[in-house]
Design an enzyme around this catalytic site. Structure first.
Site, PDB file in Angstrom:
ATOM      1  N   THR A  88       7.177  -1.277  10.207  1.00 57.04           N
ATOM      2  CA  THR A  88       7.692  -0.068   9.555  1.00 57.04           C
ATOM      3  C   THR A  88       9.223  -0.060   9.524  1.00 57.04           C
ATOM      4  O   THR A  88       9.836   0.233   8.492  1.00 57.04           O
ATOM      5  CB  THR A  88       7.219   1.188  10.326  1.00 57.04           C
ATOM      6  OG1 THR A  88       5.851   1.021  10.689  1.00 57.04           O
ATOM      7  CG2 THR A  88       7.407   2.437   9.514  1.00 57.04           C
ATOM      8  N   HIS A 115       2.238   7.224   8.712  1.00 58.42           N
ATOM      9  CA  HIS A 115       1.204   6.362   9.288  1.00 58.42           C
ATOM     10  C   HIS A 115      -0.182   6.865   8.876  1.00 58.42           C
ATOM     11  O   HIS A 115      -1.193   6.384   9.384  1.00 58.42           O
ATOM     12  CB  HIS A 115       1.296   6.361  10.818  1.00 58.42           C
ATOM     13  CG  HIS A 115       2.517   5.673  11.364  1.00 58.42           C
ATOM     14  ND1 HIS A 115       2.990   4.492  10.857  1.00 58.42           N
ATOM     15  CD2 HIS A 115       3.346   6.003  12.398  1.00 58.42           C
ATOM     16  CE1 HIS A 115       4.062   4.120  11.547  1.00 58.42           C
ATOM     17  NE2 HIS A 115       4.304   5.018  12.476  1.00 58.42           N
TER      18      HIS A 115
END
Ligand code: A3P
Length: 328
Positions: free
Chosen positions: A71, A134
């Site tokens: 990420t 997420h």
């Protein structure tokens, strides 16, 4: 504080206490099962607020991933690519990525909305906005998942490396966390962002159905060919490198600026504490900047897992992914 914040606040109130505590839980990992997905208990109100109150804007780009799958890297690469007009990736000593952790350049939606700041912070972002989540594809609001004006870039990673990364990361604030607890939960589908196979499949299928709206990336592929993947990313985002930029090697500049070693060695990312002006509200919580940079490699699982554990997790994944056209 505007109307949007009032709306966020009322959703949070509604979600507080009873509703969240009635959800199935994995208390060892502080997780709740919300609509078939395992999320941190503290994120649930944020997810509900996103589902009810996310106001899309034309050109929005959502960076989606399971935790610990790259990420930070994707945030840096997408930010550097999108911002290269104002901030050339090479030769700009004031580049935001040299002064701030990538998590402070691209907000984490669940946390932001859980803090009641979703509307306030998101409204203040210039277009085109970059944001990260997420959340599983299945629980994204239609305002993101079915919006032709909103793009999604997904990144995933070998779940074995993801788990090792997650264990090291989590132990920074929970030194007593046993890897076996994380591992068993992952095999059963109940680790953070689990079931991991569903997380991956949701975005995989969406990318197959709408390749112009969902770009599916893999951490290992990015390590193998970072420049090729940045070029792909720029094209997908509608910001392809011009012939002059290609000639000047701007994609390589982006890769260099966002490389593991470059970011890890920056003063701001060696800091003992988070640098966010919002006090950790727009990122994942009580983690210091340095915690996002550990090894940055593929295959570290072999140093921590037995072959038998690896076989078990691989088999669990393979079984669920069979027939999808995707495999790790
Ligand atoms: P390791 O723990 O295996 O080193 P996330 O950003 O989703 O939290 O994922 C963190 C993982 O990405 C960590 O993996 C971290 O070291 C790695 N990472 C962070 N920045 C990176 C970069 N610029 N390039 C490659 N990997 C990076």
């Amino acid at each position: 504080v505007g109307d949007g914040d009032d709306a966020d606040a009322s959703v949070l109130e509604e979600c507080a206490g009873a509703a969240v505590s009635a959800l199935p839980s994995n208390p060892k990992l502080f997780l709740r099962r919300y609509l078939g997905t395992w999320v941190l208990e503290t994120w649930v109100p944020g997810i509900v607020a996103i589902q009810r109150g996310f106001a899309p804007r034309r050109g929005d780009v959502v960076l989606a991933s399971p935790p610990k799958c790259g990420t930070t890297w994707l945030k840096a690469l997408a930010f550097a690519t999108m911002a290269r007009g104002a901030h050339p990736p090479a030769g700009d000593p004031g580049h935001p990525l040299l002064r701030a952790n990538p998590h402070d350049c691209v907000p984490f939606m669940e946390r932001l909305f859980a803090a009641g700041l979703g509307s306030k912070v998101m409204d203040a972002l210039p277009s085109p906005r970059l944001m990260a989540t997420h959340m599983h594809h299945s629980i994204l609001p239609a305002s993101i998942a079915e919006n032709p004006d909103c793009k999604i870039v997904y990144i995933c990673r070998d779940p074995k490396d993801m788990l090792i990364s997650m264990w090291h990361f989590s132990r920074r604030i929970r030194p007593d966390l046993a890897f076996s607890d994380l591992f068993e939960a992952a095999c059963e589908g109940s680790c953070l962002s689990g079931p991991i196979w569903d997380h991956v499949l949701g975005y995989w299928n969406a990318s197959k159905a709408s390749p112009e709206r969902v770009l599916f990336l893999r951490y290992e592929e990015m390590l193998r060919d970072p420049v090729g993947n940045v070029v792909k990313l720029s094209q997908f985002l509608g910001r392809p490198f011009s012939p002059a930029e290609a000639e000047a090697g701007v994609a390589m500049d982006v890769v260099r600026l966002c490389s593991f070693q470059k970011l890890k060695d920056l003063e701001v990312n060696r800091a003992d504490s988070g640098s966010s002006p919002l006090g950790g509200v727009i990122r994942e919580g009580a983690f210091v900047n340095s915690s996002y940079f550990r090894r940055g490699e593929a295959g570290d699982w072999a140093n921590h897992m037995t072959p038998e554990m690896a076989r078990r997790l691989d088999a669990a994944m393979e079984e669920r992914l069979r027939g999808s056209g995707f495999s790790f």
